[in-house]
Design a protein around this motif. Structure first.
Motif, PDB file in Angstrom:
ATOM      1  N   GLN A   1       0.851  -1.178   0.000  1.00  0.00           N
ATOM      2  CA  GLN A   1       0.000   0.000   0.000  1.00  0.00           C
ATOM      3  C   GLN A   1       0.895   1.238   0.000  1.00  0.00           C
ATOM      4  OE1 GLN A   1      -2.622   0.258   3.355  1.00  0.00           O
ATOM      5  NE2 GLN A   1      -3.504   2.201   2.707  1.00  0.00           N
ATOM      6  N   VAL A   2       0.629   2.144  -0.944  1.00  0.00           N
ATOM      7  CA  VAL A   2       1.412   3.367  -1.031  1.00  0.00           C
ATOM      8  C   VAL A   2       0.957   4.338   0.042  1.00  0.00           C
ATOM      9  CG1 VAL A   2       1.980   5.356  -2.460  1.00  0.00           C
ATOM     10  CG2 VAL A   2       1.797   3.065  -3.495  1.00  0.00           C
ATOM     11  N   ARG A   3       1.949   4.938   0.697  1.00  0.00           N
ATOM     12  CA  ARG A   3       1.636   5.914   1.737  1.00  0.00           C
ATOM     13  C   ARG A   3       2.610   7.078   1.633  1.00  0.00           C
ATOM     14  NH1 ARG A   3       2.038   5.461   8.046  1.00  0.00           N
ATOM     15  NH2 ARG A   3       0.399   6.891   8.691  1.00  0.00           N
ATOM     16  N   LEU A   4       2.074   8.295   1.676  1.00  0.00           N
ATOM     17  CA  LEU A   4       2.873   9.512   1.670  1.00  0.00           C
ATOM     18  C   LEU A   4       2.495  10.313   2.911  1.00  0.00           C
ATOM     19  CD1 LEU A   4       2.315   8.699  -1.465  1.00  0.00           C
ATOM     20  CD2 LEU A   4       3.332  10.919  -1.924  1.00  0.00           C
ATOM     21  N   VAL A   5       3.480  10.632   3.739  1.00  0.00           N
ATOM     22  CA  VAL A   5       3.233  11.319   4.995  1.00  0.00           C
ATOM     23  C   VAL A   5       4.044  12.603   5.038  1.00  0.00           C
ATOM     24  CG1 VAL A   5       3.314  11.174   7.496  1.00  0.00           C
ATOM     25  CG2 VAL A   5       2.786   9.125   6.160  1.00  0.00           C
ATOM     26  N   GLU A   6       3.318  13.718   5.052  1.00  0.00           N
ATOM     27  CA  GLU A   6       3.953  15.029   5.095  1.00  0.00           C
ATOM     28  C   GLU A   6       4.144  15.491   6.541  1.00  0.00           C
ATOM     29  OE1 GLU A   6       1.056  14.821   1.555  1.00  0.00           O
ATOM     30  OE2 GLU A   6       0.927  14.456   3.709  1.00  0.00           O
ATOM     31  N   SER A   7       5.207  16.246   6.762  1.00  0.00           N
ATOM     32  CA  SER A   7       5.466  16.813   8.091  1.00  0.00           C
ATOM     33  C   SER A   7       6.296  18.077   7.956  1.00  0.00           C
ATOM     34  CB  SER A   7       6.199  15.794   8.978  1.00  0.00           C
ATOM     35  OG  SER A   7       7.452  15.467   8.428  1.00  0.00           O
ATOM     36  N   GLY A   8       6.391  18.817   9.053  1.00  0.00           N
ATOM     37  CA  GLY A   8       7.262  19.986   9.082  1.00  0.00           C
ATOM     38  C   GLY A   8       6.568  21.322   9.010  1.00  0.00           C
ATOM     39  N   GLY A   9       5.257  21.321   8.860  1.00  0.00           N
ATOM     40  CA  GLY A   9       4.537  22.583   8.791  1.00  0.00           C
ATOM     41  C   GLY A   9       4.451  23.252  10.150  1.00  0.00           C
ATOM     42  N   VAL A  12       4.659  30.428  11.219  1.00  0.00           N
ATOM     43  CA  VAL A  12       5.918  31.149  11.074  1.00  0.00           C
ATOM     44  C   VAL A  12       5.612  32.591  10.703  1.00  0.00           C
ATOM     45  CG1 VAL A  12       6.182  30.491   8.649  1.00  0.00           C
ATOM     46  CG2 VAL A  12       8.208  31.037  10.010  1.00  0.00           C
ATOM     47  N   GLN A  13       6.481  33.496  11.126  1.00  0.00           N
ATOM     48  CA  GLN A  13       6.307  34.899  10.776  1.00  0.00           C
ATOM     49  C   GLN A  13       6.732  35.160   9.343  1.00  0.00           C
ATOM     50  OE1 GLN A  13       8.442  37.225  13.709  1.00  0.00           O
ATOM     51  NE2 GLN A  13       6.718  37.117  15.152  1.00  0.00           N
ATOM     52  N   PRO A  14       6.204  36.199   8.730  1.00  0.00           N
ATOM     53  CA  PRO A  14       6.675  36.562   7.387  1.00  0.00           C
ATOM     54  C   PRO A  14       8.196  36.731   7.366  1.00  0.00           C
ATOM     55  CG  PRO A  14       4.713  37.801   7.920  1.00  0.00           C
ATOM     56  CD  PRO A  14       5.097  37.062   9.181  1.00  0.00           C
ATOM     57  N   GLY A  15       8.802  36.189   6.316  1.00  0.00           N
ATOM     58  CA  GLY A  15      10.256  36.196   6.211  1.00  0.00           C
ATOM     59  C   GLY A  15      10.927  34.993   6.808  1.00  0.00           C
ATOM     60  N   GLY A  16      10.171  34.167   7.509  1.00  0.00           N
ATOM     61  CA  GLY A  16      10.729  32.981   8.143  1.00  0.00           C
ATOM     62  C   GLY A  16      10.894  31.811   7.190  1.00  0.00           C
ATOM     63  N   SER A  17      11.339  30.699   7.758  1.00  0.00           N
ATOM     64  CA  SER A  17      11.628  29.504   6.965  1.00  0.00           C
ATOM     65  C   SER A  17      11.008  28.269   7.603  1.00  0.00           C
ATOM     66  CB  SER A  17      13.147  29.287   6.867  1.00  0.00           C
ATOM     67  OG  SER A  17      13.780  30.357   6.206  1.00  0.00           O
ATOM     68  N   LEU A  18      10.703  27.313   6.764  1.00  0.00           N
ATOM     69  CA  LEU A  18      10.275  25.983   7.192  1.00  0.00           C
ATOM     70  C   LEU A  18      10.837  24.961   6.223  1.00  0.00           C
ATOM     71  CD1 LEU A  18       6.475  26.483   8.041  1.00  0.00           C
ATOM     72  CD2 LEU A  18       8.284  25.938   9.673  1.00  0.00           C
ATOM     73  N   ARG A  19      11.030  23.756   6.726  1.00  0.00           N
ATOM     74  CA  ARG A  19      11.437  22.646   5.856  1.00  0.00           C
ATOM     75  C   ARG A  19      10.404  21.537   5.985  1.00  0.00           C
ATOM     76  NH1 ARG A  19      16.220  18.184   6.330  1.00  0.00           N
ATOM     77  NH2 ARG A  19      16.796  18.052   4.130  1.00  0.00           N
ATOM     78  N   LEU A  20       9.755  21.252   4.883  1.00  0.00           N
ATOM     79  CA  LEU A  20       8.765  20.180   4.843  1.00  0.00           C
ATOM     80  C   LEU A  20       9.424  18.885   4.394  1.00  0.00           C
ATOM     81  CD1 LEU A  20       5.760  22.015   3.135  1.00  0.00           C
ATOM     82  CD2 LEU A  20       6.475  22.041   5.541  1.00  0.00           C
ATOM     83  N   SER A  21       8.912  17.776   4.929  1.00  0.00           N
ATOM     84  CA  SER A  21       9.371  16.457   4.522  1.00  0.00           C
ATOM     85  C   SER A  21       8.183  15.613   4.115  1.00  0.00           C
ATOM     86  CB  SER A  21      10.100  15.761   5.678  1.00  0.00           C
ATOM     87  OG  SER A  21      11.230  16.482   6.092  1.00  0.00           O
ATOM     88  N   ASP A  72      15.807  12.444  -1.426  1.00  0.00           N
ATOM     89  CA  ASP A  72      16.801  11.480  -0.972  1.00  0.00           C
ATOM     90  C   ASP A  72      16.264  10.105  -1.318  1.00  0.00           C
ATOM     91  OD1 ASP A  72      18.425   9.715   0.442  1.00  0.00           O
ATOM     92  OD2 ASP A  72      18.714  11.118   2.099  1.00  0.00           O
ATOM     93  N   ASN A  73      16.777   9.530  -2.398  1.00  0.00           N
ATOM     94  CA  ASN A  73      16.262   8.236  -2.858  1.00  0.00           C
ATOM     95  C   ASN A  73      16.634   7.096  -1.915  1.00  0.00           C
ATOM     96  OD1 ASN A  73      15.022   9.385  -5.072  1.00  0.00           O
ATOM     97  ND2 ASN A  73      16.723   8.935  -6.463  1.00  0.00           N
ATOM     98  N   ALA A  74      17.668   7.276  -1.117  1.00  0.00           N
ATOM     99  CA  ALA A  74      18.048   6.237  -0.153  1.00  0.00           C
ATOM    100  C   ALA A  74      17.060   6.180   1.010  1.00  0.00           C
ATOM    101  CB  ALA A  74      19.455   6.496   0.361  1.00  0.00           C
ATOM    102  N   LYS A  75      16.479   7.327   1.327  1.00  0.00           N
ATOM    103  CA  LYS A  75      15.545   7.398   2.452  1.00  0.00           C
ATOM    104  C   LYS A  75      14.086   7.456   2.015  1.00  0.00           C
ATOM    105  CE  LYS A  75      18.801   9.776   5.528  1.00  0.00           C
ATOM    106  NZ  LYS A  75      19.040  10.988   6.367  1.00  0.00           N
ATOM    107  N   ASN A  76      13.857   7.530   0.716  1.00  0.00           N
ATOM    108  CA  ASN A  76      12.492   7.653   0.187  1.00  0.00           C
ATOM    109  C   ASN A  76      11.783   8.893   0.740  1.00  0.00           C
ATOM    110  OD1 ASN A  76      13.045   5.263  -1.075  1.00  0.00           O
ATOM    111  ND2 ASN A  76      11.316   4.136  -0.223  1.00  0.00           N
ATOM    112  N   VAL A  77      12.471  10.011   0.683  1.00  0.00           N
ATOM    113  CA  VAL A  77      11.929  11.255   1.210  1.00  0.00           C
ATOM    114  C   VAL A  77      12.114  12.376   0.180  1.00  0.00           C
ATOM    115  CG1 VAL A  77      12.065  12.977   3.045  1.00  0.00           C
ATOM    116  CG2 VAL A  77      12.433  10.577   3.589  1.00  0.00           C
ATOM    117  N   VAL A  78      11.107  13.220   0.090  1.00  0.00           N
ATOM    118  CA  VAL A  78      11.214  14.434  -0.717  1.00  0.00           C
ATOM    119  C   VAL A  78      11.014  15.616   0.230  1.00  0.00           C
ATOM    120  CG1 VAL A  78       8.791  14.303  -1.421  1.00  0.00           C
ATOM    121  CG2 VAL A  78      10.392  15.672  -2.758  1.00  0.00           C
ATOM    122  N   TYR A  79      11.833  16.648   0.025  1.00  0.00           N
ATOM    123  CA  TYR A  79      11.837  17.806   0.919  1.00  0.00           C
ATOM    124  C   TYR A  79      11.397  19.062   0.171  1.00  0.00           C
ATOM    125  CZ  TYR A  79      14.950  14.747   3.627  1.00  0.00           C
ATOM    126  OH  TYR A  79      15.486  13.701   4.316  1.00  0.00           O
TER     127      TYR A  79
END
Length: 115
Positions: A1-9, A12-21, A72-79
């Motif tokens: 079963q295919v599963r995609l799980v997003e995280s990292g949201g 944040v204030q304007p001008g800030g940064s986030l990294r989603l996985s 990262d194809n070794a970890k099966n993750v897209v950022y």
């Protein structure tokens, strides 16, 4: 079963940064072009960034120079690295295959840019 799980949201204030996985399981990840999508309240879901199997990348115009997609194809993750965030970036962010597969949509991760 295919599963995609997003995280990292988050908030944040304007001008800030986030990294989603996006952690992917149940498919041969390296064989697929992947995309990050977002849906703001009252708007249709839109493609924000894509990365092919060989890391060819493209972005929606409003995020060029601010967002960076990687995989990262070794970890099966897209950022998705998001810098210089603006209030108009507020949305639920999802990952999926580049030509999205309906059954692969996950819960997404909420990004709110506000002071």
């Amino acid at each position: 079963q295919v599963r995609l799980v997003e995280s990292g949201g988050g908030l944040v204030q304007p001008g800030g940064s986030l990294r989603l996985s996006c952690a992917v399981s149940g498919m041969l990840f390296r064989l697929y072009a992947m995309g990050w999508y977002r849906q703001a309240p009252g708007k249709q879901r839109e493609l924000v960034a894509k990365i092919t199997q060989v890391a060819i990348i493209d972005y929606e115009d409003s995020v060029k120079g601010r967002f960076t997609i990687s995989r990262d194809n070794a970890k099966n993750v897209v950022y998705l690295q998001m810098n210089s965030l603006k209030p108009e970036d507020t949305a639920v962010y999802y990952c999926n295959t580049y030509r999205p597969t309906e059954s692969y949509w996950g819960q997404g991760t909420q990004v709110t840019v506000s002071s």
